[in-house]
Enzyme design. Structure first.
Site, mmCIF file in Angstrom:
data_model
loop_
_atom_site.group_PDB
_atom_site.id
_atom_site.type_symbol
_atom_site.label_atom_id
_atom_site.label_comp_id
_atom_site.label_asym_id
_atom_site.label_seq_id
_atom_site.Cartn_x
_atom_site.Cartn_y
_atom_site.Cartn_z
ATOM 1 N N GLY B 127 0.845 -1.194 0.000
ATOM 2 C CA GLY B 127 0.000 0.000 0.000
ATOM 3 C C GLY B 127 0.876 1.239 0.000
ATOM 4 N N GLY B 129 3.597 1.622 1.864
ATOM 5 C CA GLY B 129 5.004 1.306 2.128
ATOM 6 C C GLY B 129 5.501 1.803 3.472
ATOM 7 C CB THR B 130 3.972 3.681 6.143
ATOM 8 O OG1 THR B 130 2.703 3.026 6.348
ATOM 9 C CG2 THR B 130 3.827 4.759 5.106
ATOM 10 C CB SER B 131 5.311 -2.064 7.107
ATOM 11 O OG SER B 131 5.633 -2.986 8.143
ATOM 12 N N GLY B 211 -5.393 5.941 14.676
ATOM 13 C CA GLY B 211 -4.990 7.318 14.423
ATOM 14 C C GLY B 211 -4.980 8.169 15.681
ATOM 15 C CD GLU B 258 0.336 -7.668 10.437
ATOM 16 O OE1 GLU B 258 1.493 -7.915 10.067
ATOM 17 O OE2 GLU B 258 0.020 -7.475 11.620
ATOM 18 C CG LEU B 261 -5.373 -14.447 6.561
ATOM 19 C CD1 LEU B 261 -6.443 -14.268 7.632
ATOM 20 C CD2 LEU B 261 -4.919 -15.905 6.504
ATOM 21 C CE1 TYR B 446 4.249 5.048 18.218
ATOM 22 C CE2 TYR B 446 5.872 6.585 19.088
ATOM 23 C CZ TYR B 446 5.336 5.876 18.025
ATOM 24 O OH TYR B 446 5.883 5.996 16.774
#
Lengths: 525, 525
Positions: B127, B129-131, B211, B258, B261, B446
């Site tokens: 998608g 590319g931010t993983s 978010g 992810e 599947l 976090y």
């Protein structure tokens, strides 16, 4: 509960005179109650459980905790849908599980399932016995015998965490038992479906139950933090945090699994302090469409009542007929109920916000009384159904949900289909509806249908039910918003999840129940 | 995004002088940026995709929509974790998918998957590319070749329903693209993770993204009404109503899957009108424990801010170091941010209720400015990380969540473990933390960790990460609150769901991806 009707005998009352007169006129029934059968005289299919299997199960749960007695079997014969009750009132032999076992704890449930998988005995998990979709039918499938696994002994509160507002409850606790135990800690679950008085924590989880305070506290599946599930191949303990991104949420596979994938033995739930105060406010709307738009405005603006519901004109009218008037003043149009729970400040702010939105959308405030009366009588409807069945009136409910933009279309489709399907059988129907669960994107629709019983009322309703199930799917609704699937909604499961979804469910089933003993004939297409 | 750093080149800036001086002092680094490699000069593993396979895929998506070019392969080489970026900055050959395909629509995605299943080609769905968890690593598994399936062409809004407040979005839309298209209808999704500017709708769904406005609009999985998923064996179209009791919720299997599947191609999401107004209010608390208790009070009382977050003392201090002060006045203790969105009346009521609770819990109001500044800079942190990496500083983040009663224990366990694990390698660490997602039952934690890079910074961090993952599990946290599992958190998946849970996932995988081509090496233990 009694075996052939809702609830406890002490709460059974004959039809109120006003209703008796009304239904006698409208549906051309005599209005006279038919005597019900003596429980001890009911012919029951002989138990198919061999003495060897019975001894094997007794070795797991103890000889005092297995029964193949007439009364225990009758009391586990199935759920409480109208067809269930009609079948039980009919002459002829009844079916029932071949025995009932009462395991003490998770480990015994595991052992019972392992034993049944090894020896080929079907298992119907049994909580409060309130299914209205055939979820408790004693189906043997490909096996010789079926047992009910009654979870009433799993009735403990394992842990209460008042800081995190969670509690871990045994699956066998009924609604009132759970609330009483939580109240000792100043806490409440706030889950009040119509089945509240009898249904169990495990049953709520296994069927994705939704309570009347869902606007405030969410659906039961929203409340589930952690699930402990016994399967024939071992234990699942799911849920590690208030929220997680650690892959698919497997709780959501077992929530709603209706005893086909395992037996839920323990649930950690989100709870809340017993509210400091509750505010009640009833409203009248000129018509259902206006009322629905008002509810939409409230929920989409996040005004957050605890209860938010709207009866259509027909249901509002029947409520009037039951009580003469509502809250001392006659109500025309559609009645809406709101309640608000929380701290004084929270309730004041929320009710002011919601009231402004409801008034702006065309509502007329009716004061507190109708809302308090609704709350007072909110668990009584199933008793009224029994009294109607007794005088030859058919009375059943069904429910669906859809998006706000599709509410009017779906309501019309269901109403028309039921009216036509029953009218065509020579039994004109009265169809009433309410919205009792709202979401930012849509709402539930709950229908009550009343007609004269035909000679074979089970077949009469089956025909209408087939038609209305198809109509719901065609009109874009879900086949069930909170009654679950069981045996009765299984024909529409492929519409809900598609062929590939059904294959996924069967793959999960094969992984956790390779012998296929768990609740045969339910849920999975 | 550029291949070896976050974001777009135009937004890259050298380290601010104030920070450069600080890190040079604290971590004994030179403070001088190392030049990065010219993209065209980077040695890349040769493509393993045969010309026959390439032609076959070209026949599905069109010759213009498949590339094995150097630049396309580099840009799909993986995600944006700190180890990813360190590996790309290291000398030596890089790995990358053997080709990239760009299907046009759901049908082409289906056809690509069927082709790859038949011919034994691994697939990494791609998608934004931010993983940051290795979810995009070009792992071939037991296959000869791996392709990235880039979904950027699935960039349409299929349907908008303003009445029901839903919109159906293509999986390839980025956050800003989706918001711009919704804004044409006066609507907003309100999903603003730190990856917002680049990440995609499909990626949000596939990873259970959360978010910064989750307090107001929920996690991304909460927003999903309907999911369309392409698998090697066909299509799943899941979700029929705002809520349903029709069995397990299969959306929750594919949300968080992810790319293992299936490939999510279209998502129907709950949206909301662009808020009429936003109120900002910052607070200071004397310490983290007091601030956390204040946040708990707000969320457990349903005061419903849109954003609700709290930085610990260390993070508050670093923010001070970055800007000199916050909002013109120095902040001591811990900084909290609240925002409230909605109608004027709604915002006024909510902010009054929340402010009263925060003040009663020991907070001192700091006014609007710090909250506005936080919002202004909220997507900038990954750029700062790149500037730090450039000067020899290690900077990485990780996150977890737990119940309120376990927050202090988990925070201490993570902080201590990171401090010890990096200290023992001769690189003392600064560990900062914030709460950015709150729930009635708990919250996320976090962490940002900063230290001097060792000679082998990838190995340095791997050692710390192993220790801290074990510490999170031991202290009762989830291994990830919103970063997802990918390759990096897979060692802890069995802790999350147990052996039987892992078997359930594998059974689902076998049902929808029998060849095992989908994202090998990720998520499923």
């Amino acid at each position: 509960m009694v075996w052939d009707a809702w609830g406890v005998a002490a709460a059974h009352t004959p039809l109120p005179e006003r209703i008796r007169t009304l239904v006698a006129q409208v549906f051309s029934v005599s209005g006279e109650s038919v005597a019900r059968r003596d429980e001890a005289e009911v012919p029951l299919r002989e138990s198919a459980l061999t003495s060897a299997l019975r001894a094997g199960l007794a070795a797991v749960v103890g000889a005092d905790h297995i029964s193949a007695g007439h009364r225990d079997r009758l009391l586990h014969a199935g759920g409480k849908s109208t067809p269930d009750l009609l079948r039980r009132r009919a002459d002829g032999p009844q079916d029932a599980p071949d025995a009932v076992v009462f395991p003490a704890d998770h480990e015994q449930v595991l052992a019972v399932l392992a034993y049944c998988a090894e020896h080929g005995v079907a298992v119907v998990p049994f909580g409060g016995g309130t299914s209205v979709v055939g979820g408790l039918d004693p189906v043997r499938g490909r096996f010789e015998a079926v047992i009910a696994v009654d979870l009433r002994r799993l009735d403990h509160v394992t842990e209460v965490d008042p800081v995190s507002a969670t509690a871990t409850l045994g699956a066998g606790l009924t609604g009132p038992q759970a609330e009483a135990l939580l109240a000792e800690h100043g806490l409440s679950l706030g889950h009040f479906p119509q089945s509240f008085e009898f249904a169990s924590i495990g049953g709520f989880a296994a069927t994705r139950s939704s309570g009347q305070a869902s606007a405030g506290y969410g659906r039961f599946d929203d409340m589930i933090m952690r699930l402990k599930v016994a399967t024939p191949v071992g234990t699942l303990d799911l849920g590690r945090a208030p929220a997680s991104a650690a892959g698919p949420d497997l709780r959501e596979l077992f929530s709603g699994s209706e005893g086909t994938l395992g037996i839920i033995t323990e649930v950690t739930l989100r709870v809340h302090p017993i509210p400091a105060t509750t505010a009640y406010q009833a409203w009248s709307f000129p018509d259902f469409a206006t009322g629905a738009e008002a509810l939409r405005s409230v929920v989409q603006n996040g005004a957050a009542p605890t209860v938010l519901r709207l009866s259509d004109e027909a249901e509002t009218g029947l409520n009037l007929a039951r009580s003469g008037d509502i809250g001392g003043a006659p109500v025309t149009g559609c009645l809406a109920i709101t309640t608000f729970e929380g701290t004084e400040a929270h309730v004041a702010a929320r009710s002011a916000e919601a009231s402004a939105l409801l008034a702006a959308a065309g509502g007329a405030a009716l004061g507190e009384q109708p809302a308090r009366e609704w709350e007072h009588g909110r668990f009584a409807a199933p008793y009224l159904r029994d009294a109607l069945l007794d005088v030859g009136v058919l009375c059943e409910t069904l429910e669906t949900a859809t998006s706000w933009s599709n509410i009017a279309r779906l309501k019309a489709a269901v109403t028309t289909t039921l009216t036509e399907a029953l009218g065509a059988q020579g039994t004109p129907a009265l169809v009433m509806c309410h919205i009792s669960h709202t979401y930012p994107t849509g709402a539930s629709l709950y229908f009550t249908v009343v007609a004269k019983q035909a000679d074979d009322p089970v077949a009469q309703w089956a025909q209408a039910k087939r038609a209305v199930g198809d109509a719901i799917v065609a009109a874009g609704g879900t086949i069930t918003h909170h009654h679950a699937v069981g045996a009765d909604h299984r024909p529409w499961m492929t519409d809900e999840i598609g062929d590939l979804g059904a294959r996924v469910l069967r793959a999960v089933k094969d992984a956790v129940d390779p012998a296929g003993i768990l609740n045969p004939g339910k849920l999975i297409p």
